[in-house]
Design a protein around this motif. Structure first.
Motif, PDB file in Angstrom:
ATOM      1  N   LEU A 198       0.827  -1.204   0.000  1.00 41.35           N
ATOM      2  CA  LEU A 198       0.000   0.000   0.000  1.00 41.35           C
ATOM      3  C   LEU A 198       0.861   1.252   0.000  1.00 41.35           C
ATOM      4  CD1 LEU A 198      -2.711   1.388   0.084  1.00 41.35           C
ATOM      5  CD2 LEU A 198      -2.783   1.043   2.573  1.00 41.35           C
ATOM      6  N   GLU A 199       1.951   1.244   0.781  1.00 40.28           N
ATOM      7  CA  GLU A 199       2.839   2.407   0.809  1.00 40.28           C
ATOM      8  C   GLU A 199       3.419   2.691  -0.575  1.00 40.28           C
ATOM      9  OE1 GLU A 199       7.069   3.867   2.828  1.00 40.28           O
ATOM     10  OE2 GLU A 199       5.958   2.188   3.717  1.00 40.28           O
ATOM     11  N   GLU A 200       3.869   1.660  -1.257  1.00 38.73           N
ATOM     12  CA  GLU A 200       4.444   1.837  -2.590  1.00 38.73           C
ATOM     13  C   GLU A 200       3.396   2.337  -3.578  1.00 38.73           C
ATOM     14  OE1 GLU A 200       6.784  -0.749  -6.054  1.00 38.73           O
ATOM     15  OE2 GLU A 200       6.227  -1.680  -4.144  1.00 38.73           O
ATOM     16  N   ALA A 201       2.172   1.800  -3.490  1.00 36.89           N
ATOM     17  CA  ALA A 201       1.108   2.233  -4.397  1.00 36.89           C
ATOM     18  C   ALA A 201       0.749   3.701  -4.161  1.00 36.89           C
ATOM     19  CB  ALA A 201      -0.129   1.353  -4.199  1.00 36.89           C
ATOM     20  N   ILE A 202       0.726   4.117  -2.893  1.00 36.67           N
ATOM     21  CA  ILE A 202       0.438   5.523  -2.583  1.00 36.67           C
ATOM     22  C   ILE A 202       1.524   6.418  -3.168  1.00 36.67           C
ATOM     23  CG2 ILE A 202       0.242   7.225  -0.727  1.00 36.67           C
ATOM     24  CD1 ILE A 202      -0.998   5.001   1.013  1.00 36.67           C
ATOM     25  N   ARG A 203       2.764   6.007  -2.987  1.00 37.00           N
ATOM     26  CA  ARG A 203       3.886   6.814  -3.470  1.00 37.00           C
ATOM     27  C   ARG A 203       3.810   6.981  -5.002  1.00 37.00           C
ATOM     28  NH1 ARG A 203       7.641   8.113  -0.126  1.00 37.00           N
ATOM     29  NH2 ARG A 203       7.197   6.349   1.262  1.00 37.00           N
ATOM     30  N   ASN A 204       3.509   5.907  -5.703  1.00 40.83           N
ATOM     31  CA  ASN A 204       3.416   5.965  -7.160  1.00 40.83           C
ATOM     32  C   ASN A 204       2.239   6.831  -7.612  1.00 40.83           C
ATOM     33  OD1 ASN A 204       5.632   4.264  -7.386  1.00 40.83           O
ATOM     34  ND2 ASN A 204       4.375   2.402  -7.560  1.00 40.83           N
ATOM     35  N   THR A 205       1.127   6.710  -6.894  1.00 43.47           N
ATOM     36  CA  THR A 205      -0.065   7.490  -7.257  1.00 43.47           C
ATOM     37  C   THR A 205       0.170   8.982  -7.072  1.00 43.47           C
ATOM     38  OG1 THR A 205      -1.501   5.633  -6.619  1.00 43.47           O
ATOM     39  CG2 THR A 205      -2.526   7.801  -6.774  1.00 43.47           C
ATOM     40  N   LEU A 206       0.753   9.354  -5.934  1.00 46.94           N
ATOM     41  CA  LEU A 206       1.013  10.771  -5.669  1.00 46.94           C
ATOM     42  C   LEU A 206       2.032  11.336  -6.660  1.00 46.94           C
ATOM     43  CD1 LEU A 206       1.134  10.776  -1.745  1.00 46.94           C
ATOM     44  CD2 LEU A 206      -0.759  11.456  -3.226  1.00 46.94           C
ATOM     45  N   ALA A 207       2.982  10.524  -7.039  1.00 44.40           N
ATOM     46  CA  ALA A 207       4.017  10.981  -7.985  1.00 44.40           C
ATOM     47  C   ALA A 207       3.397  11.330  -9.339  1.00 44.40           C
ATOM     48  CB  ALA A 207       5.085   9.897  -8.150  1.00 44.40           C
ATOM     49  N   GLY A 239       0.527  12.732  -9.671  1.00 43.72           N
ATOM     50  CA  GLY A 239      -0.412  13.830  -9.493  1.00 43.72           C
ATOM     51  C   GLY A 239      -1.853  13.374  -9.338  1.00 43.72           C
ATOM     52  N   GLU A 240      -2.053  12.093  -8.990  1.00 46.83           N
ATOM     53  CA  GLU A 240      -3.394  11.555  -8.788  1.00 46.83           C
ATOM     54  C   GLU A 240      -3.713  11.478  -7.299  1.00 46.83           C
ATOM     55  OE1 GLU A 240      -2.694   8.953 -12.853  1.00 46.83           O
ATOM     56  OE2 GLU A 240      -2.993   7.914 -10.942  1.00 46.83           O
ATOM     57  N   GLN A 241      -4.958  11.175  -6.986  1.00 52.28           N
ATOM     58  CA  GLN A 241      -5.417  11.262  -5.597  1.00 52.28           C
ATOM     59  C   GLN A 241      -5.683   9.885  -4.994  1.00 52.28           C
ATOM     60  OE1 GLN A 241      -8.557  14.111  -6.793  1.00 52.28           O
ATOM     61  NE2 GLN A 241      -7.936  15.319  -5.005  1.00 52.28           N
ATOM     62  N   VAL A 242      -5.652   9.872  -3.639  1.00 47.17           N
ATOM     63  CA  VAL A 242      -5.768   8.625  -2.879  1.00 47.17           C
ATOM     64  C   VAL A 242      -6.871   8.772  -1.829  1.00 47.17           C
ATOM     65  CG1 VAL A 242      -4.569   7.004  -1.357  1.00 47.17           C
ATOM     66  CG2 VAL A 242      -3.304   8.191  -3.169  1.00 47.17           C
ATOM     67  N   GLY A 276     -21.116   7.082  -2.653  1.00 45.56           N
ATOM     68  CA  GLY A 276     -21.812   8.201  -3.282  1.00 45.56           C
ATOM     69  C   GLY A 276     -20.949   9.259  -3.925  1.00 45.56           C
ATOM     70  N   HIS A 277     -19.654   9.311  -3.613  1.00 44.41           N
ATOM     71  CA  HIS A 277     -18.809  10.380  -4.136  1.00 44.41           C
ATOM     72  C   HIS A 277     -18.247  10.007  -5.505  1.00 44.41           C
ATOM     73  CE1 HIS A 277     -19.314  11.984  -0.179  1.00 44.41           C
ATOM     74  NE2 HIS A 277     -18.628  11.011   0.395  1.00 44.41           N
ATOM     75  N   ASP A 278     -18.020  11.033  -6.310  1.00 41.78           N
ATOM     76  CA  ASP A 278     -17.612  10.801  -7.700  1.00 41.78           C
ATOM     77  C   ASP A 278     -16.403  11.687  -8.015  1.00 41.78           C
ATOM     78  OD1 ASP A 278     -17.642   9.880 -10.289  1.00 41.78           O
ATOM     79  OD2 ASP A 278     -19.132  11.325 -10.975  1.00 41.78           O
ATOM     80  N   PHE A 279     -15.203  11.175  -7.750  1.00 35.43           N
ATOM     81  CA  PHE A 279     -13.968  11.918  -7.977  1.00 35.43           C
ATOM     82  C   PHE A 279     -13.155  11.212  -9.065  1.00 35.43           C
ATOM     83  CE2 PHE A 279     -14.851  12.494  -3.326  1.00 35.43           C
ATOM     84  CZ  PHE A 279     -15.288  13.807  -3.415  1.00 35.43           C
ATOM     85  N   HIS A 280     -13.023  11.852 -10.210  1.00 39.64           N
ATOM     86  CA  HIS A 280     -12.399  11.195 -11.368  1.00 39.64           C
ATOM     87  C   HIS A 280     -10.890  11.093 -11.242  1.00 39.64           C
ATOM     88  CE1 HIS A 280     -15.934  11.559 -14.404  1.00 39.64           C
ATOM     89  NE2 HIS A 280     -16.347  11.246 -13.186  1.00 39.64           N
ATOM     90  N   ASN A 281     -10.276  11.861 -10.341  1.00 39.75           N
ATOM     91  CA  ASN A 281      -8.813  11.806 -10.211  1.00 39.75           C
ATOM     92  C   ASN A 281      -8.359  10.841  -9.119  1.00 39.75           C
ATOM     93  OD1 ASN A 281      -6.279  12.779 -11.204  1.00 39.75           O
ATOM     94  ND2 ASN A 281      -6.037  13.975  -9.311  1.00 39.75           N
ATOM     95  N   VAL A 282      -9.311  10.171  -8.473  1.00 39.65           N
ATOM     96  CA  VAL A 282      -8.954   9.167  -7.457  1.00 39.65           C
ATOM     97  C   VAL A 282      -8.643   7.860  -8.185  1.00 39.65           C
ATOM     98  CG1 VAL A 282      -9.787   7.778  -5.521  1.00 39.65           C
ATOM     99  CG2 VAL A 282     -10.304  10.211  -5.614  1.00 39.65           C
ATOM    100  N   ASN A 315     -11.319  19.857  -5.874  1.00 35.75           N
ATOM    101  CA  ASN A 315     -10.516  20.882  -6.538  1.00 35.75           C
ATOM    102  C   ASN A 315      -9.034  20.531  -6.600  1.00 35.75           C
ATOM    103  OD1 ASN A 315     -12.835  22.384  -6.877  1.00 35.75           O
ATOM    104  ND2 ASN A 315     -12.470  23.687  -5.086  1.00 35.75           N
ATOM    105  N   GLY A 316      -8.658  19.394  -6.018  1.00 35.47           N
ATOM    106  CA  GLY A 316      -7.262  18.980  -6.050  1.00 35.47           C
ATOM    107  C   GLY A 316      -6.406  19.609  -4.978  1.00 35.47           C
ATOM    108  N   GLU A 317      -7.016  20.278  -3.991  1.00 36.87           N
ATOM    109  CA  GLU A 317      -6.251  20.905  -2.910  1.00 36.87           C
ATOM    110  C   GLU A 317      -5.802  19.876  -1.875  1.00 36.87           C
ATOM    111  OE1 GLU A 317      -8.456  24.212  -1.294  1.00 36.87           O
ATOM    112  OE2 GLU A 317      -9.363  24.587  -3.253  1.00 36.87           O
TER     113      GLU A 317
END
Length: 820
Positions: A494-503, A505-508, A632-638, A617-619
């Motif tokens: 999970l740590e490696e996947a988070i690191r790759n996702t953030l790199a 510019g995508e969200q977790v 119920g939430h719909d976030f396309h960058n996750v 908003n990506g903040e």
């Protein structure tokens, strides 16, 4: 003329009052009346008008409180059904259907007697007096001497005691105080603001010149209003235009007859912080189109038609809802849309605003009393065509109702845990039945009861098996924590996947259904675990507050440096919570913007919306949360969802534990892969081979349903029986247990028909002590709902006749969803 009145008290019968001649033209079914009730005033709901009374002596109503009925005929019928089905009084059910704060309040004011006795000097309060006995009476007099007059509630707070009636009665008999009782309007009322307008727009020029010469400030105000005429202006805006405090000038102009000031009603806007852009219908997939056609056909037919919409996450159920409602509005009908939690309301409201603009009203507990009142009034006047809200929105007084939608119909939060203990979904079905209209129950993970009803043709089953644009469901990987080395909360994968996702510019999203920092606080020497003194639950440590807190009664204390039992300094926090995960993630990913969404972070007004808006908003790069983020939430960058402890709810003593685990895992997994970027899910679990977790991994609702329904059928759990949970609670543990045993014996020995009612228990509730009350429960099962309710009603009445129950409270929960 007489009226039968329901009152919001736990009583089964109605009360008959005579209507004085002065009110006979005003009374109507559905209006409220001010009535004498015992020694108090109360608000009653008129449910029937009759020419005769069965009682020889009846009291008169004191007033009619409404110009028009506040309870419509459909809501009266619905609340009467609720009272009968859920074992509550009709008045309690009606009160739940109305906005909080509109009922008249019985007010008690206490003040010192105007003719103060000579004995009441400073020395009087410092020595024993034959007139006054008891510390509490002296404390009351001291407090009133400082404040002259106080409401009963304020006096109780200042003297630190609630039970003051005996002391107040004694002081009143001796002539030392006066106790005044009155009926006051509730807190909910229209909001007004003072407006000013010219009353003499064609004032003589000489009068204006005289103003300029003798009263230049009055002249300045007059000229501003003259330029605006015939429009008015809020008084608070005058100062900004004239550059001085205009109050004395306005008063003089009123006295001279130049202007008039009046109160103008304004609407509070709970959706004022929503930004939206007008949108059009999106193109539908073939599956969506088939579903919409079925719904519009049901609308045209205008009959009761319950439909279960089983659509996978990301399949576009909301778009189907909106296009169905647009079709409905074109036919001159209106709609109610229910969501289970206010955390889902901002997303849905913003999407509905973009489609229907301000033709919607919102009703939920996150609004202030005034906002709820204003929205209810808009609905009542017919100003809106669509109502969105949590379970209480089902009581919206909409005329021309043509469709009800219950989104996420499986959610247990639709069930109210206090009286009246109604289920919002089931109550919605009954309203649709009574008003003869279609109803849609929507979910990616339908409750077993609803899916069973669909398979047995009680509901029509509608299915959307594919996501929009042919997007695949996310790949789900299970990390078996039993085979991981070390004690890290975050697995290496999970740590490696988070690191790759953030790199990229995508969200977790990180999901853990436990709030706080640590589940418990223990002594490593003697094993003592700190529990709430009022409840038999461990205290949760909250690092941001540095306190141990009970999540049930809000008791809190500072964590001790030494064990209370053995004095050892070796005391430690154990377990995990969202606060702990947030801290660990900040250490692992210091450059990421991390947010947290749980009950501790959304207590402020609009906090749900603000957190979700920042994430959209990506903040925020990574959002950690409880079940609030899971559906119920719909976030396309996750593109990544991580689940920290999948089995958190599996071992709860509730036959629905597996179902809820499957539902929450499937829902949270569905938050990713909703855009063009795809997505993945990593689930950390120790019970990695449990069928609920494996089915969620495969997004396989049917295999889970088939296995779980076999278990339910074997043990005759719902949907193969109906259940009633009878909870007995009292402050004396032994006495409460004895009453529970006697009730169980009464129920078991009662004569029964061929429709047997099985009585299980009594047993201590899973939470055996809650808010200083010991709890025992009896679980009743029967395959026939009507017989079960008649049996329970008859036997409870019989038991109450046999036993004195003033020290034990009996709570009846029909179709319970929470057995803790």
């Amino acid at each position: 003329m007489y009226v039968n009145i329901a009152v919001a008290l736990p009583v089964e019968h109605l009360y008959t009052y005579r209507v004085p001649e002065e009110f006979q033209d005003d009374v109507a079914v559905g209006k409220r009346a001010l009535i004498p009730f015992g020694r108090k005033y109360a608000t009653g709901y008129i449910v029937e008008i009759t020419d005769t009374s069965e009682r020889e002596e009846t009291k008169d109503i004191l007033d009619v409180l409404d110009a028009a009925p506040v309870v419509t005929a459909p809501i009266l019928r619905l609340t009467k059904w609720m009272a009968e089905y859920y074992f509550c009084s009709w008045g309690v059910a009606i009160k739940a259907a109305l906005p909080a704060g509109i009922d008249t309040i019985h007010a008690i004011e206490i003040r010192l007697n105007a003719a103060e006795p000579p004995a009441m000097t400073t020395d009087f309060f410092q020595m024993e007096q034959p007139q006054v006995s008891g510390e509490m009476q002296r404390a009351i007099l001291k407090t009133l001497r400082q404040h002259v007059s106080l409401s009963l509630q304020d006096l109780q707070k200042k003297v630190g005691k609630k039970r003051l009636h005996s002391s107040l009665n004694a002081l009143q008999k001796r002539g030392l105080i006066c106790v005044e009782e009155s009926a006051k309007a509730g807190k909910a009322k229209a909001k007004t603001i003072q407006h000013i307008v010219l009353s003499q727009p064609n004032a003589q020029e000489a009068d204006v010149v005289l103003l300029e010469q003798r009263a230049p400030k009055q002249a300045a105000v007059f000229k501003v209003l003259e330029e605006l005429f015939p429009n008015d202006l809020p008084v608070v805006e005058i100062e900004e235009l004239v550059g001085f405090d205009p109050r004395s000038a306005i008063k003089s102009l009123i006295d001279k007859g130049f202007v008039q000031v009046y109160a103008k009603e304004i609407r509070r806007k709970p959706m004022g912080y929503f930004a939206y852009q007008k949108s059009s219908h999106l193109p539908l997939t073939p599956e969506q189109d088939v579903v919409l056609t079925h719904i519009t056909t049901a609308i045209d037919e205008g009959n009761f038609a319950p439909m279960l919409l089983h659509g996978v996450t990301g399949s576009g159920k909301t778009e189907v809802y909106m296009q169905a409602i647009a079709y409905l509005l074109s036919k001159g009908r209106r709609a109610i849309v229910l969501v289970p939690e206010i955390s889902l309301t901002p997303l849905l409201v913003s999407r509905f605003l973009s489609r229907f603009e301000e033709n919607i009203a919102v009703l939920h507990s996150g609004l202030s009393t005034g906002e709820r009142y204003d929205e209810w009034q808009r609905i009542r006047r017919g100003d809106v065509d669509v109502v969105i809200g949590a379970r209480s929105a089902i009581f919206a007084p909409l005329d021309q109702l043509g469709l009800i939608i219950v989104d996420e119909e499986h959610e247990m939060s639709y069930k109210q845990d206090s009286e009246p203990r109604y289920h919002g979904r089931d109550t919605a079905i009954m309203r649709a039945r009574f008003e003869n209209i279609p109803i849609i129950l929507g979910s990616a993970t339908p409750s077993l009861e609803s899916y069973h009803n669909a398979l047995n043709h009680k509901y029509h089953l509608l299915t959307i098996a594919q996501r929009v644009d042919g997007r695949p469901l996310p790949n789900v990987e299970i990390i078996d924590r039993r085979h991981e080395q070390g004690a890290h909360l975050i697995s290496n994968a999970l740590e490696e996947a988070i690191r790759n996702t953030l790199a990229k510019g995508e969200q977790v999203l990180i999901f853990l259904n436990l709030r706080g920092y640590a589940n418990f606080y223990l002594c490593r020497d003697c094993g003592f675990v700190y529990e709430c003194p009022r409840c038999n639950v461990t205290l949760t440590y909250h690092a941001s507050l540095h306190r141990l807190i009970c999540h049930y009664c809000d008791f809190s204390r500072i964590p001790p440096a030494r064990c209370d039992q053995c004095g050892s300094p070796d005391v430690q926090y154990r377990g995990i919570g969202t606060e702990r995960i947030e801290q660990d993630m900040q250490l692992l990913f210091p450059d990421a913007e991390i947010g947290r969404m749980d009950r501790d972070t959304v207590s402020g007004k609009n906090a749900h919306f603000e957190i979700l808006q920042r994430f959209e908003n990506g903040e925020i790069d990574m959002l950690i949360g409880t079940q609030m983020i899971a559906k119920g939430h719909d976030f396309h960058n996750v593109t990544l969802v991580g689940v920290i402890a999948a089995e958190t709810g599996l071992n709860l003593p509730d036959f629905r534990a597996s179902e809820r685990t499957f539902q929450i895992l499937t829902q949270v997994a569905g938050r990713t892969g909703r855009g063009q970027l795809g997505g993945e899910v990593i689930i950390q679990a120790y019970a990695s081979e449990h069928y609920a977790i494996l089915a969620a991994q495969r997004h396989d609702y049917l295999s889970f349903y088939n296995r779980e329904i076999a278990f339910r059928q074997q043990l005759r759990y719902p949907p193969f029986s109906r259940m009633v949970n009878i909870l007995l609670q009292g402050q004396d543990e032994d006495f409460t247990r004895e009453i529970a045993i006697q009730m169980a014996n009464t129920l078991r020995n009662a004569p029964q028909s061929e429709h047997r009612v099985a009585v299980l228990g009594p047993s201590p509730a899973a939470l055996t002590k809650l808010r200083n009350k010991y709890r025992f429960q009896l679980l009743l099962k029967c395959e026939h709902s009507n017989y079960m309710r008649l049996f329970v009603k008859t036997q409870l009445a019989h038991f109450r006749e046999l036993m004195s129950l003033k020290d034990v409270q009996i709570l009846v929960d029909v179709d319970p969803v929470n057995l803790l």
